[in-house]
Design an enzyme around this catalytic site. Structure first.
Site, short mmCIF file in Angstrom:
data_model
loop_
_atom_site.label_atom_id
_atom_site.label_comp_id
_atom_site.label_asym_id
_atom_site.label_seq_id
_atom_site.Cartn_x
_atom_site.Cartn_y
_atom_site.Cartn_z
N ASN A 92 1.00 -1.14 0.38
CA ASN A 92 0.13 -0.06 -0.09
C ASN A 92 0.96 1.25 0.04
O ASN A 92 0.27 1.99 -0.40
CB ASN A 92 -1.32 -0.10 1.16
N GLU A 149 5.15 -4.16 11.88
CA GLU A 149 3.64 -2.94 12.19
C GLU A 149 2.93 -3.21 10.83
O GLU A 149 2.53 -4.15 9.99
CB GLU A 149 4.46 -1.56 10.98
N CYS A 204 -3.06 2.01 6.74
CA CYS A 204 -2.73 1.62 8.06
C CYS A 204 -3.21 2.21 8.74
O CYS A 204 -4.19 2.39 9.68
CB CYS A 204 -1.15 0.86 8.31
N GLU A 245 9.66 3.43 13.66
CA GLU A 245 10.68 3.66 12.51
C GLU A 245 10.57 4.85 12.41
O GLU A 245 9.82 5.93 12.94
CB GLU A 245 9.50 2.82 11.19
P1 NAD Z 1 0.80 -9.10 4.11
O1 NAD Z 1 1.03 -9.71 5.71
O2 NAD Z 1 -0.07 -10.01 3.60
O3 NAD Z 1 2.34 -9.40 3.57
C1 NAD Z 1 2.67 -8.15 3.58
C2 NAD Z 1 4.51 -8.78 3.51
O4 NAD Z 1 4.52 -9.80 3.77
C3 NAD Z 1 4.41 -9.32 1.77
O5 NAD Z 1 5.55 -8.85 0.75
C4 NAD Z 1 4.10 -10.36 1.77
O6 NAD Z 1 4.20 -11.39 0.83
C5 NAD Z 1 4.85 -11.33 2.94
N1 NAD Z 1 4.81 -12.53 3.79
C6 NAD Z 1 3.79 -13.25 3.42
N2 NAD Z 1 3.33 -14.37 4.20
C7 NAD Z 1 4.65 -14.86 4.54
C8 NAD Z 1 5.23 -15.46 5.26
N3 NAD Z 1 5.13 -16.34 5.47
N4 NAD Z 1 6.78 -14.94 5.59
C9 NAD Z 1 7.35 -14.32 5.75
N5 NAD Z 1 6.49 -12.71 4.39
C10 NAD Z 1 5.38 -13.07 4.34
O7 NAD Z 1 0.18 -7.58 4.22
P2 NAD Z 1 -0.28 -6.54 2.89
O8 NAD Z 1 -1.73 -7.12 2.24
O9 NAD Z 1 0.56 -6.79 1.79
O10 NAD Z 1 -0.39 -6.00 3.48
C11 NAD Z 1 -1.62 -4.61 3.95
C12 NAD Z 1 -1.29 -4.98 5.56
O11 NAD Z 1 -0.32 -4.02 6.34
C13 NAD Z 1 -2.86 -3.94 6.27
O12 NAD Z 1 -3.26 -4.62 7.65
C14 NAD Z 1 -1.99 -3.01 6.60
O13 NAD Z 1 -2.62 -2.27 8.33
C15 NAD Z 1 -0.67 -3.33 7.07
N6 NAD Z 1 0.69 -2.38 6.92
C16 NAD Z 1 0.69 -1.52 8.19
C17 NAD Z 1 1.88 -0.27 8.23
C18 NAD Z 1 2.08 0.09 9.51
O14 NAD Z 1 2.59 0.58 9.33
N7 NAD Z 1 1.27 0.14 10.79
C19 NAD Z 1 1.44 0.47 7.15
C20 NAD Z 1 1.03 -0.63 5.98
C21 NAD Z 1 0.26 -1.51 6.67
#
Ligand code: NAD
Length: 482
Positions: free
Chosen positions: A151, A249, A283, A463
């Site tokens: 995102n 995060e 997020c 961060e």
């Molecule tokens: P996601 O957890 O599906 O994926 C995030 C990353 O993790 C991707 O690169 C994915 O390929 C990787 N991943 C998936 N499975 C894994 C595993 N088993 N081991 C290691 N890596 C793995 O999240 P998303 O759909 O890409 O992002 C949306 C989420 O991110 C929402 O929940 C949002 O709130 C959160 N977000 C949080 C922040 C923050 O700073 N708090 C910022 C942006 C997004």
């Protein structure tokens, strides 16, 4: 359509699997944006090994000089800013002005963190003993693994990579499969700017293979992850098993409180921005607006009227305010939650429909949804939706509003609209959130101050800002007798 490769040991390399995957424009799914390496654990291991080999040479470059390299990368990225912003809109769907803002932020981060190279100092402390000097300094951790979501496809990779590199670590970056192109552009800029070959590596591919290797490989000393709560929690457990440092995060369910003394027009603008811009896929987006009883009807009417005017469409077009959901799954989640809310007894006041004709025919579009009569315990008031769905909850007064706002598992961001300084500070003092906004949208943070949440939203150190380097370094304390 271009084929993009991994960067491993300073060479652009195809995955040994020979497999690739493509990304498509979520506003026009006929358009393929890029083709990327569908790497696996062996590719990740190769990148980790390259990083381990290169890290001492990178760390041996004086930190202020490493900072100059980050400044050069900022200039390279700046020279390509418009192209990268357009690619971001085509791959992630956010509007072009939003994408431009995000690229600008990445450039600012590189410059700001580059300056940290000259400020990586430690302390002198007096000793209890005669003729003993005590000094402290920061040392790099070694190889760090960075796992990022789709995102904020350039800001998040940058806010992890830059502090990792300035501290002298070598990096293996694994961006999201849904939007990896901006991470490629960042890594190109760093590589061209002169980061030691092997100190910056990029591996694209499934999280279950590439990401999992970063989490479980003992050569990776720290993992910084941004993404969903489920993935993050599993990573924390795996990292703890081998005592790797970890920073997470994750999700949010951010509230905006609107008090009766607020300027209603201003509050509507704040809430519409926070809830719907970037398609609610931030997020820090507001997904609950908690409104003081005397104005709940007037505020909700003005909010609905404004939501109805929002222009949904392809973010490359002028005047579009809201783009598509990132993919079919996310769009289905959005529409499902509208159904869940209605079934729980909430009232859909506007939006919440799939848009699929005319300019919306080939994208994952939905109209921004406002739901009223929402009770705090309903699922739409408790669970992260990550789309343009806003729940309106009434509150008796400030105390009740804060109680409702805090009545969730998450604690990333929270906002209040009020003209009372006392109410604003009461809120700041009592709200359970890492980021707190007064008369500003809950989303929209700056690069030079700490970022992160409380409760289930975050784990580990903050961060961004000057504190970002804490995660990527450890202190060494030297005692010197002369
Ligand atoms: P996601 O957890 O599906 O994926 C995030 C990353 O993790 C991707 O690169 C994915 O390929 C990787 N991943 C998936 N499975 C894994 C595993 N088993 N081991 C290691 N890596 C793995 O999240 P998303 O759909 O890409 O992002 C949306 C989420 O991110 C929402 O929940 C949002 O709130 C959160 N977000 C949080 C922040 C923050 O700073 N708090 C910022 C942006 C997004």
């Amino acid at each position: 359509m271009t084929l993009f490769k991994n960067l491993i040991g300073g060479e652009w390399t195809a995955s040994h699997t020979g497999a690739t995957f493509e990304t498509r424009n979520p506003a026009d799914t006929d358009e393929v944006v890029g083709v990327f390496q569908k790497s696996d654990a062996d590719d990740a291991r190769q990148a980790i090994e390259a990083a381990r080999a290169a890290q001492p040479a990178w760390a041996a470059i004086p930190a202020p000089k490493r900072g100059e390299i980050l400044h050069r990368a900022a200039a390279i990225l700046e020279s390509r800013a418009d192209q990268v912003a357009r690619e971001m809109t085509r791959e992630e769907g956010k509007t072009l002005p939003e994408a431009r803002g995000e690229v600008g932020r990445a450039i600012n981060i590189l410059r700001y963190v580059g300056g940290e190279g000259a400020r990586l100092g430690g302390e002198y402390a007096p000793s209890e003993r005669d003729r003993v000097f005590i000094q402290t300094r920061r040392r790099p951790l070694g190889v760090v693994g960075l796992i990022t979501p789709w995102n904020f496809p350039i800001a998040i990779p940058t806010w992890k990579t830059a502090p990792a590199l300035i501290c002298g670590n070598a990096v293996v970056l694994k961006p999201s499969d849904l939007a990896p192109l901006c991470a490629v552009r960042l890594v190109e800029a760093l590589h061209e700017a002169g980061v030691t070959k092997g100190a910056i590596n990029l591996v694209t591919g499934p999280g279950s293979k590439v990401g999992n290797e970063l989490v479980t490989n003992s050569a990776v000393k720290a993992i910084s992850f941004t993404g969903s709560e489920g993935t993050g929690s599993a990573i924390a457990v795996d990292a703890a098993r081998r005592r790797a440092r970890v920073q997470l995060e994750m999700g949010g369910k951010n509230p905006t409180i609107v008090l009766a003394d607020a300027d209603i027009a201003d509050a509507v603008n704040v809430v519409v921005n926070a809830a719907f811009f970037s398609t609610g896929q931030r997020c820090t987006a507001t997904s609950r607006v908690i409104v003081e009883a005397p104005i709940v009807e007037r505020f909700t009417a003005a909010l609905v009227a404004r939501a109805k005017t929002l222009k949904v469409g392809n973010g490359l077009e002028t005047g579009i305010e809201i783009g598509p959901s990132i993919d079919a799954k996310q769009l289905a989640t959005v529409l499902d939650y509208v159904g869940v809310g209605t079934a729980e007894g909430a009232r859909l006041l506007t939006g919440g429909e799939r848009l699929s004709s005319g300019p919306h025919a080939r994208g994952y579009f939905s109209s921004p949804a406002v739901m009223s009569d929402v009770a705090p315990e309903m699922r739409i008031a408790q669970e992260e939706i990550f789309g343009p769905v806003l729940a309106v909850l009434p509150a008796r007064n400030l105390d009740h509003a804060i109680e409702v706002a805090n009545g969730i598992r998450f604690g990333l961001s929270a906002a209040i609209c009020t003209t009372s300084l006392t109410s604003a500070y009461e809120f700041i003092n009592r709200i359970e959130a890492g980021l707190v906004m007064v008369n500003l949208p809950s989303a929209g943070v700056e690069y030079h101050v700490p970022f992160g949440g409380s409760k289930a939203s975050s784990m580990g150190m903050r961060e961004q800002g000057s504190v970002a380097i804490d995660f990527y370094s450890e202190w060494q304390t030297a005692y010197v007798k002369y």
